[in-house]
Design an enzyme around this catalytic site. Sequence first.
Site, PDB file in Angstrom:
ATOM      1  N   ILE A  41      -0.392   6.709   4.287  1.00 42.72           N
ATOM      2  CA  ILE A  41       0.685   6.200   5.056  1.00 42.72           C
ATOM      3  C   ILE A  41       1.761   5.542   4.428  1.00 42.72           C
ATOM      4  O   ILE A  41       2.999   5.717   4.899  1.00 42.72           O
ATOM      5  CB  ILE A  41       0.027   5.563   6.383  1.00 42.72           C
ATOM      6  CG1 ILE A  41      -1.093   6.175   7.004  1.00 42.72           C
ATOM      7  CG2 ILE A  41       1.055   5.060   7.396  1.00 42.72           C
ATOM      8  CD1 ILE A  41      -0.937   7.374   7.746  1.00 42.72           C
ATOM      9  N   GLY A  42       1.443   4.693   3.530  1.00 37.85           N
ATOM     10  CA  GLY A  42       2.456   3.812   3.032  1.00 37.85           C
ATOM     11  C   GLY A  42       3.475   4.779   2.186  1.00 37.85           C
ATOM     12  O   GLY A  42       4.664   4.647   2.222  1.00 37.85           O
ATOM     13  N   TYR A  54     -14.115  -5.266   9.472  1.00 34.85           N
ATOM     14  CA  TYR A  54     -12.848  -4.406   9.472  1.00 34.85           C
ATOM     15  C   TYR A  54     -12.262  -4.722  11.078  1.00 34.85           C
ATOM     16  O   TYR A  54     -10.922  -5.195  11.208  1.00 34.85           O
ATOM     17  CB  TYR A  54     -12.726  -2.968   9.258  1.00 34.85           C
ATOM     18  CG  TYR A  54     -11.666  -2.386   9.527  1.00 34.85           C
ATOM     19  CD1 TYR A  54     -10.483  -2.170   8.468  1.00 34.85           C
ATOM     20  CD2 TYR A  54     -11.127  -1.474  10.578  1.00 34.85           C
ATOM     21  CE1 TYR A  54      -9.480  -1.589   8.566  1.00 34.85           C
ATOM     22  CE2 TYR A  54     -10.126  -0.729  10.564  1.00 34.85           C
ATOM     23  CZ  TYR A  54      -9.298  -0.816   9.748  1.00 34.85           C
ATOM     24  OH  TYR A  54      -8.132  -0.058   9.745  1.00 34.85           O
ATOM     25  N   GLY A  58       1.053  -1.127   0.165  1.00 36.02           N
ATOM     26  CA  GLY A  58       0.084   0.079  -0.115  1.00 36.02           C
ATOM     27  C   GLY A  58       0.825   1.145   0.044  1.00 36.02           C
ATOM     28  O   GLY A  58       0.603   2.384   0.735  1.00 36.02           O
TER      29      GLY A  58
END
Length: 248
Positions: free
Chosen positions: A18-19, A155, A13
Amino acid sequence: MFDVRGRWALITGASRGIGRLIALFMAERGCNLILHSRKKENCNAVIEEVRAKGIEAIAVEAELADRDKIKNMLKEIDSLGKDIDIVFNNAGLQVGYRKDYYKTPLEDFDISFAVNFIAPAMICYHFLPRMEERGTGRIINTTSGIKNEPEQAGYSASKAALDKYTSDLANRLDGTDIIISLSDPGWCRTDLGGPNAPNAPESSIPGVVVGAFVNDRTSGRLFNAGDFHNMSLEEAVEKAKTLTPLFK
């Protein structure tokens, strides 16, 4: 502190959010990168950014809900002939918010567990034996602090499974130089977190990367990014050492 210069890290990702921030942070410290996204071209911009910092970077692709695609990606990484010393299982998927949660479709669990638990587990199992052969490695699995919300059952349950999986592995790896950790970026304004999240993505740094730099042979700790906000990397590593592993 673990020296990442010249090593190779895999970031799932990595094309945005964030990645991307993890990729930039690691590149600034001299770490070479394998950057994953659903399509290689999604990482083109990040590849340019990190190569400008003087490191090597390679894009790979896989739809993480598809186990065969994951296997193909791992074969491609193997074919590169690089020793992967650091893994950031950063990619994640959050399904719809189910107000009528008693009618949560079972498909929510299927896709959530596929992307958020099974994919990271496959990646861990692939690289851990090689890390053991070399006697060193770092794995950081991304979790979530969401709780008490049945509206997000798929999730939350998939992240809880990842927590348990990571903690159990950590119990066996503890005391070695293969350190597996959990990081929680917090609720950030990313494509996953949405525009109404209270935190900027940058607030997750250095908390989401500190697990790559700890060097005290202690596995199984949870790094809540908010607890490290505005710290230097050196300060974050020192704070990380004070945390108790989840399995203890």
